[in-house]
Enzyme design. Sequence first.
Site, mmCIF file in Angstrom:
data_model
loop_
_atom_site.group_PDB
_atom_site.id
_atom_site.type_symbol
_atom_site.label_atom_id
_atom_site.label_comp_id
_atom_site.label_asym_id
_atom_site.label_seq_id
_atom_site.Cartn_x
_atom_site.Cartn_y
_atom_site.Cartn_z
ATOM 1 C CD GLU A 105 -2.750 0.852 2.660
ATOM 2 O OE1 GLU A 105 -2.420 0.023 3.520
ATOM 3 O OE2 GLU A 105 -3.797 1.511 2.729
ATOM 4 C CE LYS A 134 -7.302 0.912 3.102
ATOM 5 N NZ LYS A 134 -6.131 1.099 3.966
ATOM 6 C CB CYS A 150 -4.213 -2.556 3.944
ATOM 7 S SG CYS A 150 -3.471 -3.040 5.510
ATOM 8 N N PRO A 205 22.059 3.832 28.741
ATOM 9 C CG PRO A 205 20.841 5.642 29.537
ATOM 10 C CD PRO A 205 20.918 4.706 28.377
ATOM 11 C CB SER A 220 20.161 0.256 35.559
ATOM 12 O OG SER A 220 19.191 -0.728 35.228
ATOM 13 C CG ASP A 268 12.445 -2.323 32.551
ATOM 14 O OD1 ASP A 268 11.901 -3.386 32.204
ATOM 15 O OD2 ASP A 268 11.999 -1.604 33.447
#
Length: 707
Positions: A45, A114, A175, A359, A361, A365
């Site tokens: 698309e 569409k 789509c 960063p 730790s 996460d």
Amino acid sequence: MTRLAVIATCNLNQWAMDFQGNLNRIQQSILEAKEKGARYRVGPELEVTGYGCEDHFLEPDTFQHSWEVIGELIESRVTEGILVDVGLPILHRGVSYNCRCLIYDRRIILLRPKLFLADDGNYRESRWFRAWKRRSVLEQYKLPEDIVNITGQRTCPFGEAIIEVEDTSLAVETCEELFTVDSPHVKYLLNGVEILANGSGSHHHLRKLDQRLNLIRGATSKGGGVYLYANQLGCDGGRLYFDGCACICVNGQIVAQGSQFCLETEVEVVVGVVDLDEVTSHRVAVASRGVQAAEMEDISRITIPGFYICNSSDNGLNIVPSPPIQVRIHHPMEEIALGPACWLWDYLRRSGAAGFFLPLSGGADSSSSAAIVGSMCQLLCRAVQKGYIRVLQDIRRVCGESHDSQYVPTDARELASRIFHTCFMGTKNSSKDTKERSKVLANDIGSYHLDINVDIVVDAMVKLFCLVFGEDKMPRFRVYGGSETENLALQNIQARIRMVVSYFFAQMLPFIRGRKGTLLVLGSANVDEGLRGYLTKYDCSSADINPIGGISKVDLKTFLSFAAKPLEENGLGYASLKSITEAPPTAELEPITASYTQTDEADMGMTYEELTWYGRLRKLGRCGPVSMFLKLSQVWKHLSYAQIADKVKFFFRMYSMNRHKMTTLTPSYHAENYSPEDNRYDLRPFLYNSRWQWQFSKIDQLVTKLG
Ligand SMILES: Nc1ncnc2c1ncn2[C@@H]1O[C@H](COP(=O)(O)OP(=O)(O)OC[C@H]2O[C@@H]([n+]3cccc(C(=O)O)c3)[C@H](O)[C@@H]2O)[C@@H](O)[C@H]1O
Ligand SMILES: Nc1ncnc2c1ncn2[C@@H]1O[C@H](COP(=O)(O)OP(=O)(O)OP(=O)(O)O)[C@@H](O)[C@H]1O
Ligand SMILES: NC(=O)CC[C@H](N)C(=O)O
């Protein structure tokens, strides 16, 4: 004679507004389709512009450049001898449509707008396009002067039509039309269409592919037919990852499937040989289909005289139909390892940055973000080993190598050492354990790792405060007798200083390493922290991009266990992640004493598992406080109604107090349907009355009533 057709679909890694690059990729896909003998090629698309142009779809330039691309396609002669189906925006009588353009030889056969626009979740097509409503009318479209000069053709049909070629008929949909209740393909198939194509711009979220494949299979399983699905692939300039998976389905069975996650190539052509007589045979056997087909109203038809899609010279002996295949659906943990990794690579190579800065730790996460970058390096090295030259060229460019460089990464760790930088930024409150975990994981992945202490900057801030307000106002942590306000302020200043240090180091590290450019700062706030607001606004959650911002903590924990497994067991081989998953999540912003260690879940007043419940019910279940209370009362049988009421009220209070943080959330890979992302996906106010007086009093009444 058997009617065997070679047909092609593709995944294209388009980039919004990159008309030149998009044209090259479209051309390459057509050439590859032709080389493989295909007579029909469908693309994604809006492939000419890229799907994610957004408000650029309001600019006349965008429509004009799209026609220029079509002009170049025709002039380059790639459209000769093949029916090409390209996605692009079209202005017709002053109205903009999201269209398919069917070209054969040097002729525009049809512009097909569409019919049903995508407007939920991440999509808002009706902001830029109108849906085509005049379904029974074929209008004439006046072609632009440039196209007239190239083709001599002045007008072409505009609307919904079936294309009749000498040996079959085909139709296209776009789509979302596949996802609608009353999909256009039903009407087309009952009208005798044998080949259906769908050009899509469909994004990835975890556990979604199954749904899409079921729809594709469902389209042709009842009434027979061939369904070709094309999709965008990769990051085309935003938060979404389009997950390709171009495929061909015959009578409800997938016979060819492209990759869902791929950084090896920008153009992946999927070709299949289909036996159209099998479609006829399937149809004849279903009497009820015949009854419905016989009474189906007719649809406009456009013929292409003299064009055969099937290979008429073949008697079915030289080429054979593609057999049904076992579809490949990745496990959700593989999806996390692959999707964000491919998205990160597209982002990095297209941004011109010299690498990433994270960063780190040593918590779950940031370790997940790190593992995803590691996964990206592994995928890149595998692509290089397989001989994908363009990938190698991109790697050399990102690594700052000169034009004539012969650099080839030896392995994923070596590549990571060049483009991935991690940094542990300790304070007095950090533990040796997290510092060590961070170092060991960095070593496993191979990143350029720094281990620094930011107390000197934190102390300077506190000193500045004392200079202004006096030593007697020196803020103290709660464990040393300080108030809540002081305790929070002291935590937030550590977190925010980490953010400032990150950007400073990201800017300076290439210089230190004798390189040009800057690094992109990666973030690691997960979807649940965002929902609960358990993060400091403008701390390390304010990064440039975040691979895990759309992933739940529960999924991330499982992902880390998966990533800790050896490569031979299909993990990522980062054994050190095991100890990270076992450690309780902690912010380490408060002093650790003999009687107190800060932990996320205690701090938040809820578990991550509970947060997933709240998240799903709020967004996917569309629950306000009262319905959430009622729904959870059906599930949490181990709790009293009063306890559930307290939990729900607490969640809504926290959610609404912290919603403002979503306005500054780092752009994240969209992965989870219950994402609270405020920019595109979950649009809500950010100044609430967090007392929810009316709603909470209804909950209280229900608790009394239910006993
Ligand atoms: N309605 C509103 N609209 C717009 N902005 C609003 C606002 N209300 C407050 N604000 C602003 O937001 C500020 C409050 O938010 P913020 O400064 O984030 O502070 P706040 O949310 O009070 O504290 C951050 C929370 O995140 C926790 N945490 C946990 C784990 C790690 C980390 C970490 O960062 O490493 C943090 C931390 O323990 C604490 O509970 C206010 O000072 C004000 O500037
Ligand atoms: N000591 C540290 N060194 C480097 N970065 C840190 C440190 N502490 C926190 N950060 C960064 O700040 C982000 C937010 O910190 P927070 O304590 O909320 O971690 P988290 O969201 O629980 O993530 P993690 O599980 O990675 O600790 C982390 O993801 C990390 O990127
Ligand atoms: N571009 C579209 O029409 C996409 C819509 C569709 N619901 C999807 O998620 O794939």
